[in-house]
Scaffold this motif. Structure first.
Motif, PDB file in Angstrom:
ATOM      1  N   TYR A 173       0.839  -1.209   0.000  1.00 34.47           N
ATOM      2  CA  TYR A 173       0.000   0.000   0.000  1.00 34.47           C
ATOM      3  C   TYR A 173       0.866   1.247   0.000  1.00 34.47           C
ATOM      4  O   TYR A 173       0.614   2.209  -0.734  1.00 34.47           O
ATOM      5  CB  TYR A 173      -0.904   0.037   1.250  1.00 34.47           C
ATOM      6  N   THR A 227      -3.326   9.433  -5.877  1.00 30.44           N
ATOM      7  CA  THR A 227      -4.733   9.609  -6.253  1.00 30.44           C
ATOM      8  C   THR A 227      -5.381   8.272  -6.547  1.00 30.44           C
ATOM      9  O   THR A 227      -6.467   7.956  -6.059  1.00 30.44           O
ATOM     10  CB  THR A 227      -4.828  10.506  -7.501  1.00 30.44           C
ATOM     11  N   LEU A 228      -4.693   7.464  -7.345  1.00 32.78           N
ATOM     12  CA  LEU A 228      -5.240   6.167  -7.727  1.00 32.78           C
ATOM     13  C   LEU A 228      -5.373   5.257  -6.508  1.00 32.78           C
ATOM     14  O   LEU A 228      -6.373   4.558  -6.340  1.00 32.78           O
ATOM     15  CB  LEU A 228      -4.313   5.527  -8.784  1.00 32.78           C
ATOM     16  N   THR A 229      -4.345   5.307  -5.645  1.00 28.79           N
ATOM     17  CA  THR A 229      -4.379   4.473  -4.441  1.00 28.79           C
ATOM     18  C   THR A 229      -5.572   4.854  -3.570  1.00 28.79           C
ATOM     19  O   THR A 229      -6.285   3.987  -3.056  1.00 28.79           O
ATOM     20  CB  THR A 229      -3.075   4.638  -3.640  1.00 28.79           C
ATOM     21  N   GLN A 230      -5.812   6.143  -3.460  1.00 28.32           N
ATOM     22  CA  GLN A 230      -6.946   6.603  -2.656  1.00 28.32           C
ATOM     23  C   GLN A 230      -8.265   6.140  -3.279  1.00 28.32           C
ATOM     24  O   GLN A 230      -9.198   5.787  -2.568  1.00 28.32           O
ATOM     25  CB  GLN A 230      -6.915   8.132  -2.552  1.00 28.32           C
ATOM     26  N   ALA A 231      -8.292   6.116  -4.590  1.00 30.53           N
ATOM     27  CA  ALA A 231      -9.501   5.689  -5.300  1.00 30.53           C
ATOM     28  C   ALA A 231      -9.849   4.244  -4.971  1.00 30.53           C
ATOM     29  O   ALA A 231     -11.001   3.828  -5.023  1.00 30.53           O
ATOM     30  CB  ALA A 231      -9.301   5.861  -6.793  1.00 30.53           C
ATOM     31  N   PHE A 232      -8.825   3.454  -4.580  1.00 31.72           N
ATOM     32  CA  PHE A 232      -9.086   2.061  -4.203  1.00 31.72           C
ATOM     33  C   PHE A 232      -9.552   1.937  -2.755  1.00 31.72           C
ATOM     34  O   PHE A 232      -9.634   0.841  -2.213  1.00 31.72           O
ATOM     35  CB  PHE A 232      -7.817   1.211  -4.405  1.00 31.72           C
ATOM     36  N   ALA A 265       2.463   1.794  -3.242  1.00 28.30           N
ATOM     37  CA  ALA A 265       1.458   2.248  -4.213  1.00 28.30           C
ATOM     38  C   ALA A 265       1.139   3.724  -4.006  1.00 28.30           C
ATOM     39  O   ALA A 265       1.034   4.500  -4.959  1.00 28.30           O
ATOM     40  CB  ALA A 265       0.190   1.411  -4.065  1.00 28.30           C
ATOM     41  N   GLU A 293       3.786   5.827  -5.558  1.00 27.52           N
ATOM     42  CA  GLU A 293       3.745   5.864  -7.016  1.00 27.52           C
ATOM     43  C   GLU A 293       2.614   6.761  -7.520  1.00 27.52           C
ATOM     44  O   GLU A 293       2.799   7.616  -8.364  1.00 27.52           O
ATOM     45  CB  GLU A 293       3.534   4.446  -7.582  1.00 27.52           C
ATOM     46  N   ASN A 294       1.430   6.548  -6.952  1.00 29.29           N
ATOM     47  CA  ASN A 294       0.271   7.286  -7.436  1.00 29.29           C
ATOM     48  C   ASN A 294      -0.770   7.459  -6.335  1.00 29.29           C
ATOM     49  O   ASN A 294      -1.677   6.643  -6.189  1.00 29.29           O
ATOM     50  CB  ASN A 294      -0.349   6.522  -8.623  1.00 29.29           C
TER      51      ASN A 294
END
Lengths: 295, 400
Positions: free
Chosen positions: A176, A185-190, A179, A182-183
């Motif tokens: 996590y 925004t995308l991680t938060q989206a998950f 991740a 790296e990104n």
């Protein structure tokens, strides 16, 4: 008896071992810096002050609360880590979107303030802290006298370093974290709480510095400048290892301790500069550091 | 008639205040380490000591206006030089005091001579200040490397420590201390088996201590100060150096260092100082007053030296009614010194302040009655014996 560059091998083994011991402090401190830089992109100049706070909290725990060394090993990183969390939440978070330079200035300023506060209250010459009785004394290894406490420092530091590396590189929590680096925004989206992760990571990095501080308290002078003396070297270690590389900072920490130790035998006058000479050479050949990824 | 007497009275008053206002105003700059490893033994404490000197001298009543300013030289010769030049050139400073860290002191010594001002050094150790680098504008007040070597070095050799290994801080002070101690050791029939120059300031001395251990020297001479000394003594204990039969000679240990080490670690250490707060009633009374102003911390010999030095300077200003450097310096060398902290003494032609030095041993924890009760006096070194005789001086001011 054969001699290596005028030094008997026995003495040389001793010096190699000492180098590793000092390297273990470099490794632990640079590890904390690497973790923080890797995940927060903050160059944490407060690290030296936090290492110093670790040692001072151990002293306070002993003198005000009667907590011994072993309790301090747990309490001090928790307390100092908590102050780190406060700093992240109220200060660092606000400048997270800005250039590196702002974080660097903020943390550097904080370090000066913290050192000044401790100097005002406790003076500059330091406080006494004894080696815990369980680890007093030492063993004669034949080629050198190894104090038990130094042996403990190497083992403790190796365990902590490897555990940290394992957690970040091999576990789900670590995944996590990586991740989120790296990104975000995308991680938060998950559905992962990235700001919380970031805060805890900073707290963890700071706690590592405090732990190193507790380990250092019985053998180095506990004074407000103890961190600033060390932090410059540790930054050089991080740069040589590659900013943000976990394994890089561990390996570089130990090996530079070794190089410095050997310099102390062959040409003591240069032992304070040898690390910076290596830094220059490494940066000329590999600008991202030995283990760094080129952006 | 009325007007005439009024005028007369006015003229008289003007005349009277004229004498009272025949004032000398002097500006004192206390230049020392206010944030680094020597801040506790000099720092703000030295400024407090200077203020106490002005107060005790009752300078204002004697028509001397004294202003005290201070700055941090950060133990860097370039920083110290810049401040000294600015003080002399722009801020109208007449005297610079204290200046620990020999490399900075030697730089300020040179600048003071260039600008023809007065430099009363209390904090630095290098005996060069009254040796090859001596100056008509400098007085070296509290102690020097020669006296430390005579005291601790001489005592250790007499007690059977006839082979030495030095851990030397790699700058002017460490070099001077090693040189002076090695001279005493060889003069007394001992020998120096090795030395290592350690980067200043340092944290880890274990590698150097191990080299000292394998040299098999009976005495390991610590030609360093402050945090360096604390770290080396702490780590020597850890590596069982004293337990293994080698002795540590702390060549420059201040009371603030003993406080930082704790008696458990520092006990038994032999050291040389020119002042200890618990020597007699006068030193105790003064030190109590000082401690109240300094967060309860007792004065170091450096801080005591600032007090004593400024007191003597003010006496010379009072006697000459002048602050002209040459006049005041001549008077300071002519007048005997006398104050509650160092007793009676004198200032020699080369700028060396002469007083007794004391050899102390650090008490065991069981012998100490409380905080700051740290020393047992084991010997007194008369001034003539403690400091380098003029006959051996390399100072050009000394006529032979």
């Amino acid at each position: 008896m054969f001699e290596l560059l005028g030094i008997p091998p026995q003495a040389l083994f001793g010096q190699v071992l000492l180098g590793l011991i000092n390297g273990s402090f470099y490794a632990m401190l640079s590890l904390g810096l690497a973790v923080i830089f890797g995940l927060l992109n903050i160059i944490n100049f407060t690290h030296g002050a936090q290492y110093m706070m670790g040692a001072f909290v151990a002293w306070m725990a002993l003198n005000y609360l009667g907590l011994n060394y072993w309790a301090a090993l747990v309490v001090s990183p928790l307390v100092v880590g908590a102050t780190g969390i406060v700093i992240e939440r109220f200060l660092l978070k606000r400048i997270a979107h800005l250039d590196h330079l702002y974080g660097l200035l903020l943390t550097f300023g904080l370090a000066l303030i913290i050192q000044g506060l401790f100097r005002n209250s406790y003076g500059s010459s330091g406080l006494p802290y004894q080696i815990p009785p369980q680890l007093a004394g030492g063993h004669n290894l034949g080629f050198m006298f190894l104090p038990n406490y130094r042996g403990w420092v190497v083992i403790a530091s190796l365990v902590v370093c490897l555990a940290t590396w394992f957690m970040i590189e091999k576990t789900k929590l670590g995944a996590y974290l990586r991740a989120a680096t790296e990104n975000p925004t995308l991680t938060q989206a998950f559905g992962i709480n990235v700001p919380l992760l970031v805060t805890l990571t900073y707290g963890f990095g700071v706690a590592l510095a405090a732990l190193a501080g507790v380990l250092a308290a019985p053998i180095y002078s506990v004074n407000p400048n103890m961190g600033s003396d060390l932090i410059i070297v540790v930054f050089a270690v991080v740069v040589i290892g590659g900013m943000g590389s976990i394994l890089g900072s561990i390996i570089t920490g130990f090996s530079l301790g070794l190089v410095e130790g050997l310099t102390k035998v062959f040409y003591p006058e240069a032992s304070a500069t040898v690390i910076f000479i290596i830094m220059v050479l490494v940066l000329l050949v590999k600008p991202a550091g030995l283990f760094g990824r080129t952006a | 008639m009325k007007l005439k007497s009024l005028l007369l009275a006015g003229a008289f008053a003007a005349l009277m205040s004229g004498t009272a206002l025949a004032q000398v105003s002097v500006k004192i700059g206390v230049l020392n380490d206010r944030s680094g490893l020597y801040a506790d033994l000099s720092g703000e404490g030295s400024v407090i000591a200077a203020r106490m000197a002005v107060e005790d001298f009752k300078a204002a009543d004697k028509g001397i206006k004294v202003e005290i300013i201070s700055a941090d030289h950060q133990n860097k010769p370039d920083v110290g030089s810049t401040i000294a030049r600015q003080w002399y050139d722009q801020d109208g400073v007449d005297v610079i005091m204290d200046v620990p860290t020999s490399s900075v002191a030697l730089a300020v010594n040179q600048i003071t001579r260039e600008k023809n001002k007065v430099f009363i050094n209390s904090g630095a150790a290098a005996s060069d200040l009254t040796g090859a680098a001596c100056s008509p504008n400098t007085i070296h007040w509290t102690y020097d490397t020669y006296a430390l070597a005579q005291g601790t070095g001489g005592a250790m050799v007499k007690a059977g420590g006839d082979s030495w290994f030095f851990l030397t801080a790699d700058y002017a002070f460490g070099h001077a201390l090693e040189r002076d101690t090695a001279a005493i050791v060889t003069k007394n029939g001992g020998k120096v088996v090795g030395a290592v120059k350690t980067p200043f300031p340092g944290t880890d001395f274990s590698s150097f201590l191990l080299q000292a251990q394998s040299s098999k020297a009976k005495v390991i001479g610590l030609a360093n100060a402050g945090g360096d000394t604390i770290n080396s003594i702490k780590q020597a204990g850890e590596f069982g150096i004293v337990a293994g039969g080698q002795k540590l000679a702390g060549l420059l240990v201040f009371i603030t260092d003993v406080n930082a080490l704790g008696l458990q670690t520092a006990q038994g250490l032999v050291l040389t100082e020119s002042f200890y707060w618990d020597t007699n009633d006068q030193t105790r009374t003064w030190s109590d007053r000082f401690a109240k102003l300094n967060n309860g911390k007792k004065p170091s010999m450096v801080q005591a030296g600032v007090y004593s030095g400024l007191l003597h300077y003010l006496k010379a200003v009072e006697a000459t009614k002048s602050k002209d450097s040459a006049t005041v310096m001549a008077k300071m060398k002519e007048l005997p010194t006398d104050d509650p902290l160092f007793g009676k003494g004198s200032v020699r032609v080369d700028g060396r302040k002469m007083h007794d030095m004391y050899l102390f041993e650090v008490k065991k924890p069981s012998e100490s009655k409380g905080p700051w009760d740290y020393y047992k006096q084991i010997a007194v070194l008369p001034a003539e014996q403690a400091f380098k005789p003029l006959s051996e001086s390399t100072c050009p001011l000394v006529k032979k």
